[in-house]
Design a protein around this motif. Structure first.
Motif, PDB file in Angstrom:
ATOM      1  N   ALA B 136      10.442  52.386  75.763  1.00  0.00           N
ATOM      2  CA  ALA B 136      10.782  51.238  76.610  1.00  0.00           C
ATOM      3  C   ALA B 136      11.823  50.366  75.910  1.00  0.00           C
ATOM      4  O   ALA B 136      12.799  49.929  76.524  1.00  0.00           O
ATOM      5  N   ASP B 137      11.602  50.155  74.624  1.00  0.00           N
ATOM      6  CA  ASP B 137      12.578  49.350  73.904  1.00  0.00           C
ATOM      7  C   ASP B 137      13.936  50.000  73.922  1.00  0.00           C
ATOM      8  O   ASP B 137      14.963  49.340  74.071  1.00  0.00           O
ATOM      9  N   PHE B 138      13.917  51.285  73.775  1.00  0.00           N
ATOM     10  CA  PHE B 138      15.190  51.980  73.762  1.00  0.00           C
ATOM     11  C   PHE B 138      15.907  51.838  75.089  1.00  0.00           C
ATOM     12  O   PHE B 138      17.126  51.634  75.137  1.00  0.00           O
ATOM     13  N   THR B 139      15.170  51.958  76.158  1.00  0.00           N
ATOM     14  CA  THR B 139      15.836  51.794  77.451  1.00  0.00           C
ATOM     15  C   THR B 139      16.378  50.385  77.582  1.00  0.00           C
ATOM     16  O   THR B 139      17.448  50.174  78.159  1.00  0.00           O
ATOM     17  N   ASP B 140      15.647  49.444  77.031  1.00  0.00           N
ATOM     18  CA  ASP B 140      16.178  48.086  77.049  1.00  0.00           C
ATOM     19  C   ASP B 140      17.505  48.014  76.316  1.00  0.00           C
ATOM     20  O   ASP B 140      18.486  47.456  76.804  1.00  0.00           O
ATOM     21  N   ASP B 141      17.471  48.596  75.143  1.00  0.00           N
ATOM     22  CA  ASP B 141      18.711  48.580  74.361  1.00  0.00           C
ATOM     23  C   ASP B 141      19.822  49.291  75.090  1.00  0.00           C
ATOM     24  O   ASP B 141      20.970  48.860  75.080  1.00  0.00           O
ATOM     25  N   LEU B 142      19.454  50.383  75.683  1.00  0.00           N
ATOM     26  CA  LEU B 142      20.465  51.149  76.411  1.00  0.00           C
ATOM     27  C   LEU B 142      21.092  50.300  77.491  1.00  0.00           C
ATOM     28  O   LEU B 142      22.313  50.257  77.665  1.00  0.00           O
ATOM     29  N   LYS B 143      20.218  49.605  78.190  1.00  0.00           N
ATOM     30  CA  LYS B 143      20.739  48.764  79.255  1.00  0.00           C
ATOM     31  C   LYS B 143      21.684  47.722  78.678  1.00  0.00           C
ATOM     32  O   LYS B 143      22.777  47.486  79.190  1.00  0.00           O
ATOM     33  N   LYS B 144      21.233  47.137  77.605  1.00  0.00           N
ATOM     34  CA  LYS B 144      22.077  46.106  77.001  1.00  0.00           C
ATOM     35  C   LYS B 144      23.394  46.690  76.555  1.00  0.00           C
ATOM     36  O   LYS B 144      24.457  46.110  76.724  1.00  0.00           O
ATOM     37  N   LEU B 145      23.283  47.829  75.981  1.00  0.00           N
ATOM     38  CA  LEU B 145      24.492  48.443  75.438  1.00  0.00           C
ATOM     39  C   LEU B 145      25.500  48.715  76.529  1.00  0.00           C
ATOM     40  O   LEU B 145      26.678  48.428  76.403  1.00  0.00           O
ATOM     41  N   THR B 146      24.989  49.292  77.603  1.00  0.00           N
ATOM     42  CA  THR B 146      25.919  49.655  78.655  1.00  0.00           C
ATOM     43  C   THR B 146      26.314  48.458  79.494  1.00  0.00           C
ATOM     44  O   THR B 146      27.453  48.333  79.909  1.00  0.00           O
ATOM     45  N   GLY B 147      25.373  47.586  79.701  1.00  0.00           N
ATOM     46  CA  GLY B 147      25.670  46.450  80.559  1.00  0.00           C
ATOM     47  C   GLY B 147      26.176  45.271  79.776  1.00  0.00           C
ATOM     48  O   GLY B 147      27.371  45.019  79.665  1.00  0.00           O
ATOM     49  N   ASP B 148      25.223  44.571  79.201  1.00  0.00           N
ATOM     50  CA  ASP B 148      25.639  43.395  78.444  1.00  0.00           C
ATOM     51  C   ASP B 148      26.295  43.811  77.158  1.00  0.00           C
ATOM     52  O   ASP B 148      26.066  44.883  76.633  1.00  0.00           O
TER      53      ASP B 148
END
Lengths: 126, 505
Positions: B136-148
């Motif tokens: 879950a944390d990784f997906t969060d990071d992924l989102k941040k990475l790609t988005g924010d």
């Protein structure tokens, strides 16, 4: 033309859904079997911890029937084997059903495409 | 649990195939669900464990008395006073409708056994929970990475003036000179390979260049990593060797690519050409030190543009063999220097104008001082370093080239180096003396010694034959040695550069 395809689509869809239900049923049965497997394993271990001085009973309906320790151990082992066999059977069944459902899925998708094409044509004609 | 796992995985995969934001959201949801389930299950098992513990307590105290006065439940709503007798005789449910009569102590043993199972289940659940939490944390990071782009810094090394880079490479440079070089090679006719290579070079120039660029990139990355490593760690030796070995590998690969090009140019090429070659081969960092420049931030992410520094601090004491960190560094430095020079951006003429910021600079300077032709020195050094280090492809010249050069010019040096290396304890290879020299110069920072070790045999053979004749001043020589890569590469690669520098100096 489109209607015929639609009917076919429906029938295929139903078949697919039926298959899915069977799959889920087999899944749950397999899960039950797995639970029984673990339980019987524990029983076997605990029987091993006892000695012949303790009397072992088996609950058959409302009656506790005295059993011999060794007999009990043998029975439990046999039950374990039976459970394992059942699990195997269910495994193969599940695989088979998965395969069939996959086929159905493909058929469904192709039918769907056909249907859409037909729809498009009908719209165009109209 | 496994089933859950598979489900999760399946859903996860499905999610990923969808649109990123939606998919990510869904994925997170599923992750959270699993984590919640795990938590509830853990709670359940914890309760079970507590129950068992209280049961054990009861079992311990039960046989204390022969009989107890208790209130016996009588149906669902009533109790009646009664006695609890046979306190040590227990009928235990073993599972699956099996019962066993046993004493309190035996029951205790059974309970212990069950508790073990419960603990196992708990551990598994914990593991699963942690696993999914990480996901879950990784997906969060992924989102941040790609988005924010908050919190993420993209570190890039800008390669400005790629043309310079490529120009520096012998391939490009050679193009104009290719003919004469070819002639040269043809004349020699000693190595048919040369001819072949020439042809190959012409045809495969682009591919080589690409490979070259790629290798340089890799080298730079390696060096960056190594630099950080070195900076962080106190154990420079260990790290250096590892990093240098890494660089070596890179250099090796790079040299492998360049070999063709280099061979074409053999050492017979006039200095200018060789310098070009060297430049191209060693199109690596000059002695310039690159600064972190925040340039063109083209991405959404704040980007740190990092340019490779050609510090010689990387000179390492060679504990192992073939540490060529310096080599690649030099190449990069040279390349950067060249690029900078041409682009006129970053440091400007810093390195060229005798702005000694790294040991390599000194070597460059000294090279000029010692000989009218720094090139041969550089090549020699490089060849030496290359010999030791597999990757040493910073200089264009191949080992053959180097050897030739060495034979022609740097024998004394190499010999000296060899002797130095022999004598020095910790140092192996030529680099070590060179490494020390920068230190002695006092211009360099703490030297994290990367010593490029060259095969003592390969270098010693030609070198030992020559008695140490009048050599340039030791520091000079050392400098030369130290910066074989830097020296060798820049002269070869950047004849223009050199020319300008010479003019400037």
């Amino acid at each position: 033309m489109a209607e015929a395809i639609q009917k076919k689509l429906q029938s295929e869809l139903e078949k697919y859904q039926q298959l899915q239900k069977d799959v889920s049923k087999s899944m749950s049965a397999r899960q039950k079997l797995e639970a029984q497997l673990t339980e019987n394993n524990i029983v076997k271990e605990e029987l091993g911890l006892l000695d012949s001085q303790n009397t072992v009973y088996k609950l058959i309906g409302p009656v506790l029937v005295k059993q011999d320790l060794d007999e009990a151990k043998a029975t439990v082992s046999k039950r374990l084997e039976y459970i394992n066999g059942e699990i195997q059977r269910y495994e193969t069944l599940l695989k088979e059903m998965e395969r069939k459902s996959e086929q159905h899925r493909e058929v469904l998708s192709s039918l769907q495409q056909e249907y859409q094409r037909a729809q498009g044509q009908a719209v165009g004609k109209v | 649990m496994a089933y859950l796992h598979d489900q999760m995985a399946a859903t996860g995969k499905v999610k990923r195939s969808k649109d990123l934001p939606q998919g990510v959201e869904r994925l997170k949801e599923e992750h959270r669900k699993v984590v919640k389930d795990c938590r509830s299950q853990i709670e359940h098992w914890n309760k079970v464990e507590k129950d068992y513990e209280s049961l054990q307590e009861r079992l311990r105290t039960l046989p204390d008395k022969l009989s107890y006065d208790i209130m016996v439940p009588f149906g669902p709503l009533a109790f009646m006073p009664g006695k609890l007798v046979h306190t040590n005789e227990l009928t235990v449910l073993l599972g699956d409708n099996w019962f066993a009569k046993c004493s309190a102590k035996q029951a205790n043993t059974l309970v212990e056994h069950r508790k073990k199972h419960v603990k196992n289940a708990l551990d598994d659940l914990q593991k699963v929970m942690k696993n999914f939490q990480n996901r879950a944390d990784f997906t969060d990071d992924l989102k941040k990475l790609t988005g924010d782009t908050e919190g993420f810094l993209d570190i890039r090394e800008e390669v400005i003036n790629e043309e310079d880079f490529t120009k520096g490479k012998h391939r490009l440079a050679h193009k104009p000179n290719s003919k004469p070089k070819q002639e040269y090679l043809l004349e020699l006719e000693e190595d048919k390979e040369k001819k072949e290579e020439d042809e190959e070079r012409k045809t495969g120039l682009l591919s080589e260049e690409e490979l070259w660029a790629r290798l340089d990139e890799l080298e730079r990355e390696e060096e960056l990593q190594d630099e950080r490593f070195r900076l962080d760690s106190t154990d420079t030796n260990g790290e250096d060797t590892t990093s240098s070995s890494e660089e070596e590998k890179e250099a090796e690969s790079g040299s492998g690519v360049q070999v063709n090009g280099h061979q074409k140019e053999n050492g017979w090429v006039p200095s200018s050409i060789t310098s070009q070659m060297n430049g191209t081969n060693g199109s690596h960092p000059e002695d310039e030190e690159v600064e972190d420049c925040d340039e063109e931030a083209g991405n959404g992410l704040p980007t740190i543009y990092f340019s490779h520094t050609a510090e010689f601090k990387k000179v390492r004491i060679n504990t192992g063999k073939n540490t060529t960190l310096k080599f690649s560094e030099r190449n990069e430095q040279k390349a950067q220097a060249k690029r900078k020079k041409k682009s006129g951006k970053r440091n400007g003429h810093s390195h060229e104008g005798y702005k000694i910021t790294s040991p390599a600079d000194i070597y460059r300077v000294f090279v000029d001082l010692v000989n009218g032709e720094p090139i041969p020195r550089k090549s020699i050094l490089k060849s030496r370093s290359r010999e030791n280090s597999v990757c040493s492809d910073t200089s264009e010249s191949s080992t053959a080239d180097f050897e030739e050069r060495r034979a022609a010019f740097g024998r004394s040096w190499s010999h000296d180096d060899a002797t130095h290396s022999d004598t020095s304890d910790g140092f192996t290879g030529e680099e070590s003396p060179t490494g020390t020299s920068p230190r002695t110069n006092g211009r360099f920072e703490a030297f994290t010694g990367t010593v490029i070790e060259k095969d003592p045999l390969s270098c010693s053979i030609p070198h030992l034959t020559i008695a140490p004749p009048a050599l340039p001043t030791i520091p000079e020589r050392k400098l030369e040695e130290v910066g074989p890569e830097a020296l060798q590469e820049p002269p070869k690669r950047m004849s223009k550069f050199k020319a300008t520098r010479l003019h400037q100096t």
